[in-house]
Design a protein around this motif. Structure first.
Motif, PDB file in Angstrom:
ATOM      1  N   ILE A 125       0.831  -1.203   0.000  1.00  7.99           N
ATOM      2  CA  ILE A 125       0.000   0.000   0.000  1.00  7.99           C
ATOM      3  C   ILE A 125       0.868   1.256   0.000  1.00  7.99           C
ATOM      4  N   LYS A 126       0.588   2.158  -0.954  1.00 16.19           N
ATOM      5  CA  LYS A 126       1.413   3.360  -1.112  1.00 16.19           C
ATOM      6  C   LYS A 126       0.754   4.582  -0.484  1.00 16.19           C
ATOM      7  N   GLU A 127      -0.586   4.556  -0.402  1.00 14.88           N
ATOM      8  CA  GLU A 127      -1.273   5.726   0.147  1.00 14.88           C
ATOM      9  C   GLU A 127      -2.436   5.288   1.030  1.00 14.88           C
ATOM     10  N   VAL A 128      -2.565   5.942   2.187  1.00 17.01           N
ATOM     11  CA  VAL A 128      -3.695   5.694   3.071  1.00 17.01           C
ATOM     12  C   VAL A 128      -4.553   6.951   3.105  1.00 17.01           C
ATOM     13  N   ILE A 129      -5.832   6.807   2.742  1.00 18.59           N
ATOM     14  CA  ILE A 129      -6.753   7.943   2.792  1.00 18.59           C
ATOM     15  C   ILE A 129      -7.569   7.811   4.071  1.00 18.59           C
ATOM     16  N   LEU A 130      -7.441   8.770   4.973  1.00 18.17           N
ATOM     17  CA  LEU A 130      -8.204   8.696   6.219  1.00 18.17           C
ATOM     18  C   LEU A 130      -9.568   9.332   5.978  1.00 18.17           C
ATOM     19  N   ALA A 131     -10.594   8.516   5.966  1.00 20.83           N
ATOM     20  CA  ALA A 131     -11.950   9.016   5.704  1.00 20.83           C
ATOM     21  C   ALA A 131     -12.795   8.874   6.955  1.00 20.83           C
ATOM     22  N   THR A 132     -12.230   9.209   8.112  1.00 19.87           N
ATOM     23  CA  THR A 132     -13.028   9.201   9.347  1.00 19.87           C
ATOM     24  C   THR A 132     -13.922  10.439   9.324  1.00 19.87           C
ATOM     25  N   ASN A 133     -14.983  10.424  10.133  1.00 18.74           N
ATOM     26  CA  ASN A 133     -15.924  11.543  10.138  1.00 18.74           C
ATOM     27  C   ASN A 133     -15.251  12.834  10.585  1.00 18.74           C
ATOM     28  N   PRO A 134     -15.700  13.975  10.055  1.00 19.44           N
ATOM     29  CA  PRO A 134     -15.132  15.253  10.490  1.00 19.44           C
ATOM     30  C   PRO A 134     -15.716  15.699  11.825  1.00 19.44           C
ATOM     31  N   THR A 135     -15.587  14.855  12.841  1.00 16.74           N
ATOM     32  CA  THR A 135     -16.032  15.199  14.192  1.00 16.74           C
ATOM     33  C   THR A 135     -14.822  15.130  15.107  1.00 16.74           C
ATOM     34  N   MET A 136     -15.024  15.477  16.363  1.00 20.56           N
ATOM     35  CA  MET A 136     -13.896  15.447  17.292  1.00 20.56           C
ATOM     36  C   MET A 136     -13.308  14.043  17.367  1.00 20.56           C
ATOM     37  N   GLU A 137     -14.163  13.023  17.457  1.00 23.74           N
ATOM     38  CA  GLU A 137     -13.671  11.645  17.541  1.00 23.74           C
ATOM     39  C   GLU A 137     -12.953  11.239  16.251  1.00 23.74           C
ATOM     40  N   GLY A 138     -13.549  11.630  15.120  1.00 25.88           N
ATOM     41  CA  GLY A 138     -12.947  11.288  13.837  1.00 25.88           C
ATOM     42  C   GLY A 138     -11.598  11.956  13.657  1.00 25.88           C
ATOM     43  N   ASP A 139     -11.507  13.206  14.075  1.00 26.48           N
ATOM     44  CA  ASP A 139     -10.238  13.926  13.983  1.00 26.48           C
ATOM     45  C   ASP A 139      -9.187  13.282  14.878  1.00 26.48           C
ATOM     46  N   ALA A 140      -9.612  12.927  16.106  1.00 22.83           N
ATOM     47  CA  ALA A 140      -8.675  12.289  17.042  1.00 22.83           C
ATOM     48  C   ALA A 140      -8.168  10.980  16.443  1.00 22.83           C
ATOM     49  N   THR A 141      -9.071  10.214  15.833  1.00 24.33           N
ATOM     50  CA  THR A 141      -8.691   8.937  15.227  1.00 24.33           C
ATOM     51  C   THR A 141      -7.699   9.170  14.084  1.00 24.33           C
TER      52      THR A 141
END
Lengths: 254, 202
Positions: free
Chosen positions: B137-153
Motif C-alpha cells: 500500500i502506497k497511500e492511506v486515505i483517512l476518511a473518518t468523520n469530520p467530528t472530534m472523535e474522527g479527527d482524534a482517530t
C-alpha cells in the motif's frame, strides 16, 4: 412557544438515532443542560458546526416535555485549533469531562463557565498541562472544595521544612508532625509544589504562561489533584485508556 | 383486545424493539405479516437468520461479508496501492455509491473516543498496521468523520503510520453541495479556505 436563549459551551455529544445528537451543554445562565439537536449529523444541518465538542455558541432552546431541543444556534468561538493535535483534544476533553461530571444539571455557575471558556481559549497556545492543573484546582475551589494550602489542615500550624504532605482526606496540606501521625494516607511532595498550587489559585489562567514548573512538580501536581478530585467528587478521568496509550497525549513524563 | 400474551403480542413486541419503530408501526407491520402470504413471512425470517449466521468480518478489511474475503477485497480490478480507512461499514457503502474510488478499504468499527470507550485497542488498528507492513500500500486515505472523535482517530493513525513511510492523506473538509455560505460555520469555512482549489489551472 416556549423558547429561551442561552450562551453555552458544548461539553459532549452523544449520537442518537439516525442523525440526532444529544448535546451536553454548560450554559452561562442555567449551568449544565442536556438538549437534543435534531438532525445535527446530516451534512446539510445548520446546527451541525456549532454543536461540536468545545464550541462556544449562542442557542435558542425549545422547552420540550421530556427534553429541551435546539431550535437555532450560532457560533461565537469554535476553537478549530483545538482539533489539530491529539494533545489539545485530550486536554480539552479532560476539562469538559471535569465540568460535566462535577456539576449538577440546572445549577448555574458563571465562574465555572468563564473559567472553562478562558481555558479553551488558552489551551492551544500555552502549556496545556499546566493550564489543565490550574483549571482543576480552580474548578474544585469554585465548586466549594478549595484545598487548605496556607497552613496544616489538621493542627493549623504553619508549614516548615522542604517536604510537604498532601492529604485528600484532611482536605489539604499537613505539617510533618500531623503527617507522621499517619491518621490519613498522604502524598509526599516538595514544598515548592504547594506554593505552585497557591499560585494557580491566585493567578488568572492567562498569566500562567510565565509559570515555570519542572517535571517532578508536574508529576506531583497531577497525582495530588487526581487523588483530591477522586476523593471528594468521585470522578476519575475516563479517558484513562486513550490517555496512557503510546502516542496518546498524556505521555508528557511517563 | 387483550394482547398481553400469545404469538401476535410477541411479534409486536419483537418488532417494537427495532430502532425507529414505535408501538403503532410495530402493530402495522405485524398485521401486514399476518395477512401476507406465508412465503413473505418465511422469506423475511430466513433472510434475517441467514444474514445473522453468515455475515462476518472480512479477513482483510474487516468489512461485513458472507465469505472469507469481501467482494471488494477479492476484486482483481481494484487498485491495491490505495487504502481508504473508514469508521463503519455504512461508510464503505457511501464511498462506493460515488464510484470515483477504485482502491481498497479498511473498516475500523468505530472511532477513538477520548473520554469513554472505545480506546485504540478496541478498533481494528492492529489489523490495519499489519496490512500496511506488507508494503504493497502506497497511500492511506483517512476518511473518518469530520467530528472530534474522527479527527482524534485520524491524528492518532497518522502518528502510528508515520514510521512506515506510507503517504497519509485526509478527506477534504468544505462546504456541502447545495448549502449557502451564510450558514457555514467558522470551522468548515476555515477548512474550506485552507483547501481551496485553483480554477484556471492549465
Amino acid at each position: 412557544m416556549k423558547l429561551y436563549k442561552t450562551e453555552a459551551i458544548v461539553l459532549r455529544t452523544i449520537n442518537l438515532r439516525e442523525a440526532d445528537l444529544l448535546v451536553v451543554l454548560f450554559s452561562r445562565e442555567y449551568g449544565k443542560l442536556r438538549v437534543m439537536a435534531h438532525g445535527a449529523r446530516k451534512p446539510t444541518s445548520r446546527k451541525r458546526g456549532f454543536v461540536q465538542p468545545f464550541c462556544y455558541s449562542r442557542f435558542l432552546l425549545h422547552k420540550g416535555r421530556e427534553m429541551d431541543s435546539i431550535s437555532q444556534c450560532e457560533g461565537v468561538e469554535l476553537f478549530p485549533e483545538l482539533l489539530q493535535s491529539l494533545r489539545t483534544i485530550g486536554y480539552a476533553s479532560r476539562l469538559t469531562g471535569l465540568v460535566e461530571n462535577l456539576t449538577a444539571e440546572g445549577e448555574a455557575n458563571e465562574k465555572v463557565f468563564l473559567l472553562l471558556l478562558q481555558a479553551l481559549r488558552l489551551l492551544a497556545r500555552g502549556d496545556a498541562e499546566i493550564l489543565a492543573r490550574a483549571f482543576e484546582v480552580k474548578l474544585v475551589s469554585f465548586l466549594g472544595y478549595r484545598p487548605v494550602l496556607q497552613h496544616c489542615a489538621v493542627c493549623r500550624r504553619p508549614l516548615a521544612g522542604v517536604q510537604a504532605a498532601f492529604s485528600a482526606a484532611a482536605g489539604g496540606v499537613l505539617c510533618s508532625a500531623c503527617a507522621a501521625r499517619g491518621a490519613q494516607p498522604v502524598i509526599w511532595c516538595r514544598r515548592g509544589t504547594v506554593e505552585t498550587l497557591k499560585l494557580f489559585l491566585r493567578w488568572e489562567l492567562a498569566r500562567l504562561e510565565n509559570c515555570k514548573v519542572d517535571a517532578q512538580a508536574r508529576r506531583e501536581l497531577k497525582a495530588i489533584l487526581e487523588n483530591y478530585i477522586e476523593y471528594h467528587l468521585g470522578y476519575r478521568g475516563t479517558a484513562a485508556e486513550f490517555w496512557r496509550h503510546p502516542g496518546g497525549p498524556g505521555n508528557d513524563h511517563a | 383486545m387483550k394482547l398481553s400474551s400469545g404469538s401476535l403480542a410477541r411479534l409486536i413486541n419483537e418488532l417494537a424493539g427495532l430502532p425507529g419503530i414505535g408501538p403503532k408501526s410495530a402493530q402495522r407491520l405485524a398485521f401486514y405479516l399476518l395477512n401476507a402470504p406465508l412465503e413473505t413471512a418465511e422469506n423475511l425470517a430466513n433472510a434475517i437468520l441467514e444474514a445473522r449466521k453468515n455475515i462476518r468480518y472480512c479477513s482483510l478489511c474487516a468489512n461485513l461479508t458472507d465469505a472469507e474475503m469481501c467482494p471488494i477485497c477479492a476484486d482483481p480490478r481494484r487498485n491495491r496501492e490505495v487504502l481508504c480507512v473508514v469508521e463503519e461499514p455504512k461508510d464503505v457503502l457511501a464511498m462506493e455509491k460515488v464510484r470515483a474510488y477504485k482502491g481498497l478499504y479498511h473498516v475500523l468499527h468505530g472511532a477513538i473516543s477520548v473520554r469513554d470507550n472505545p480506546g485504540p485497542d478496541q478498533l481494528t488498528i492492529q489489523q490495519l498496521m499489519n496490512r500496511l507492513q506488507k508494503g504493497q500500500i502506497k497511500e492511506v486515505i483517512l476518511a473518518t468523520n469530520p467530528t472530534m472523535e474522527g479527527d482524534a482517530t485520524a491524528l492518532y493513525l497518522a502518528e502510528q503510520i508515520r514510521p512506515l513511510g506510507v503517504k497519509v492523506t485526509r478527506l477534504a473538509h468544505g462546504l456541502p453541495v447545495g448549502a449557502s455560505i451564510e450558514y457555514a460555520d467558522e470551522i468548515t469555512l476555515t477548512r474550506a479556505l485552507e483547501g481551496r482549489q485553483e480554477l484556471n489551472k492549465q
